[in-house]
Design a protein around this motif. Structure first.
Motif, PDB file in Angstrom:
ATOM      1  N   UNK A   1       0.835  -1.113   0.080  1.00 46.87           N
ATOM      2  CA  UNK A   1       0.044   0.121  -0.068  1.00 46.87           C
ATOM      3  C   UNK A   1       0.815   1.163   0.170  1.00 46.87           C
ATOM      4  N   UNK A   2       1.879   1.060   0.691  1.00 47.79           N
ATOM      5  CA  UNK A   2       2.769   2.337   0.653  1.00 47.79           C
ATOM      6  C   UNK A   2       3.365   2.650  -0.777  1.00 47.79           C
ATOM      7  N   UNK A   3       3.711   1.699  -1.642  1.00 46.12           N
ATOM      8  CA  UNK A   3       4.337   1.895  -2.721  1.00 46.12           C
ATOM      9  C   UNK A   3       3.101   2.440  -3.486  1.00 46.12           C
ATOM     10  N   UNK A   4       2.050   2.065  -3.696  1.00 40.55           N
ATOM     11  CA  UNK A   4       0.843   2.218  -4.549  1.00 40.55           C
ATOM     12  C   UNK A   4       0.391   3.795  -4.074  1.00 40.55           C
ATOM     13  N   UNK A   5       0.595   4.263  -2.753  1.00 34.84           N
ATOM     14  CA  UNK A   5       0.277   5.452  -2.165  1.00 34.84           C
ATOM     15  C   UNK A   5       1.186   6.493  -2.847  1.00 34.84           C
ATOM     16  N   UNK A   6       2.277   6.082  -2.858  1.00 38.08           N
ATOM     17  CA  UNK A   6       3.449   7.066  -3.339  1.00 38.08           C
ATOM     18  C   UNK A   6       3.160   7.234  -4.909  1.00 38.08           C
ATOM     19  N   UNK A   7       2.960   6.194  -5.378  1.00 38.44           N
ATOM     20  CA  UNK A   7       2.692   6.277  -7.106  1.00 38.44           C
ATOM     21  C   UNK A   7       1.298   7.141  -7.146  1.00 38.44           C
ATOM     22  N   UNK A   8       0.338   6.742  -6.502  1.00 34.37           N
ATOM     23  CA  UNK A   8      -0.941   7.677  -6.385  1.00 34.37           C
ATOM     24  C   UNK A   8      -0.705   9.387  -6.300  1.00 34.37           C
ATOM     25  N   UNK A   9      -0.120   9.492  -5.342  1.00 27.68           N
ATOM     26  CA  UNK A   9       0.263  10.752  -4.803  1.00 27.68           C
ATOM     27  C   UNK A   9       0.856  11.589  -5.782  1.00 27.68           C
ATOM     28  N   UNK A  10       1.980  10.930  -6.587  1.00 25.39           N
ATOM     29  CA  UNK A  10       2.645  11.662  -7.472  1.00 25.39           C
ATOM     30  C   UNK A  10       1.855  11.917  -8.923  1.00 25.39           C
ATOM     31  N   UNK A  11       1.147  10.921  -9.160  1.00 25.66           N
ATOM     32  CA  UNK A  11       0.261  11.184 -10.353  1.00 25.66           C
ATOM     33  C   UNK A  11      -0.869  12.238 -10.307  1.00 25.66           C
ATOM     34  N   UNK A  12      -1.339  12.101  -8.840  1.00 29.70           N
ATOM     35  CA  UNK A  12      -2.500  13.020  -8.678  1.00 29.70           C
ATOM     36  C   UNK A  12      -2.022  14.454  -8.564  1.00 29.70           C
ATOM     37  N   UNK A  13      -0.672  14.498  -8.132  1.00 33.91           N
ATOM     38  CA  UNK A  13      -0.123  16.033  -8.165  1.00 33.91           C
ATOM     39  C   UNK A  13      -0.083  16.454  -9.461  1.00 33.91           C
ATOM     40  N   UNK A  14       0.402  15.416 -10.484  1.00 30.47           N
ATOM     41  CA  UNK A  14       0.509  16.174 -11.937  1.00 30.47           C
ATOM     42  C   UNK A  14      -0.809  16.469 -12.507  1.00 30.47           C
ATOM     43  N   UNK A  15      -1.878  15.817 -12.120  1.00 26.31           N
ATOM     44  CA  UNK A  15      -3.136  16.097 -12.665  1.00 26.31           C
ATOM     45  C   UNK A  15      -3.553  17.000 -12.059  1.00 26.31           C
ATOM     46  N   UNK A  16      -3.484  17.479 -10.540  1.00 20.79           N
ATOM     47  CA  UNK A  16      -3.665  18.872 -10.043  1.00 20.79           C
ATOM     48  C   UNK A  16      -3.246  20.118 -10.918  1.00 20.79           C
ATOM     49  N   UNK A  17      -1.713  19.896 -11.170  1.00 18.02           N
ATOM     50  CA  UNK A  17      -1.151  21.086 -11.872  1.00 18.02           C
ATOM     51  C   UNK A  17      -1.633  21.042 -13.170  1.00 18.02           C
ATOM     52  N   UNK A  18      -2.253  19.989 -13.805  1.00 19.01           N
ATOM     53  CA  UNK A  18      -2.875  20.304 -14.948  1.00 19.01           C
ATOM     54  C   UNK A  18      -4.178  20.957 -15.109  1.00 19.01           C
ATOM     55  N   UNK A  19      -4.834  20.976 -14.071  1.00 18.06           N
ATOM     56  CA  UNK A  19      -6.086  21.510 -13.588  1.00 18.06           C
ATOM     57  C   UNK A  19      -5.670  22.974 -13.378  1.00 18.06           C
ATOM     58  N   UNK A  20      -4.676  23.214 -12.599  1.00 22.13           N
ATOM     59  CA  UNK A  20      -4.600  24.761 -12.367  1.00 22.13           C
ATOM     60  C   UNK A  20      -3.843  25.480 -13.676  1.00 22.13           C
ATOM     61  N   UNK A  21      -3.283  24.699 -14.496  1.00 18.80           N
ATOM     62  CA  UNK A  21      -2.850  25.282 -15.812  1.00 18.80           C
ATOM     63  C   UNK A  21      -3.902  25.239 -16.962  1.00 18.80           C
ATOM     64  N   UNK A  22      -5.190  24.916 -16.549  1.00 17.98           N
ATOM     65  CA  UNK A  22      -6.175  24.910 -17.479  1.00 17.98           C
ATOM     66  C   UNK A  22      -6.236  23.896 -18.799  1.00 17.98           C
TER      67      UNK A  22
END
Length: 206
Positions: A123-144
């Protein structure tokens, strides 16, 4: 007995291949020693038990895949979509160069996700993976660039699910799949699905 880094790598490589092929519970210490050409005593000089071997492989996956992907993507220039594409490219290269390590969690998660000895590490490995991808997606939302109606956490989990499914089918059908076209299809379907409407319209007009 003196511990040899080279021998440890041989043991890990053999255990990894057997875990992917036969499952964790379907692989015995005898299978591993036979594959490596060692006695049980020699193996136990390096690893206390089969569980320690598995945890070491999980850690290896974190270092070689998750941490190196994050470092590569962070250094990649461009916007969030560029970085997501970089993550997909990194993953496809990693799968080609490290097929067993890449398939390892995909194949064994179902078998081990309720095992109290290994569930926290998985779960720790997958949480790190999910956190990184979700932050990229948040950045994309902020960038429009990415649809603001998407939940970044769910979108990241969807990315991971599709990625695991792609790996699974590639492993089953690699003899008849064009890997480059397969990655392009994954890239198009996932990235296109993330795009904000105005980005899609702009892409269609260009």
């Amino acid at each position: 007995m003196k511990r040899s880094g080279l021998t440890e790598k041989r043991i890990l490589h053999a255990a990894l291949a057997l875990f992917v092929k036969n499952g964790y519970h379907g692989t015995s210490i005898n299978d591993i020693t036979k594959e490596v050409g060692l006695t049980k005593g020699a193996l136990y000089a390096h690893f206390q038990n089969k569980g320690e071997l598995l945890l070491k492989i999980i850690d290896e996956f974190r270092i070689e895949y998750i941490e190196k992907m994050i470092k590569t993507v962070d250094a990649h220039p461009g916007n969030a979509i560029d970085k997501l594409n970089c993550a997909i490219s990194f993953s496809s290269r990693f799968a080609l160069e490290n097929p067993d390590l890449c398939l390892f969690l995909t194949f064994l998660t179902t078998e081990l996700n309720t095992d109290v000895d290994f569930e926290p590490a998985l779960k720790s490995v997958y949480r790190d993976y999910q956190k990184f991808i979700s932050e990229l997606i948040r950045d994309g939302i902020r960038q429009g660039l990415i649809n603001p109606g998407l939940d970044p956490e769910l979108a990241a989990l969807t990315f991971m699910a599709i990625h695991d499914g792609v790996l699974h089918q590639w492993a089953l059908n690699r003899d008849r799949i064009d890997g480059e076209k397969y990655v392009k299809t994954f890239r198009f379907i996932f990235v296109k699905g993330l795009m904000a409407q105005e980005q899609e319209e702009g892409g269609a007009a260009s």
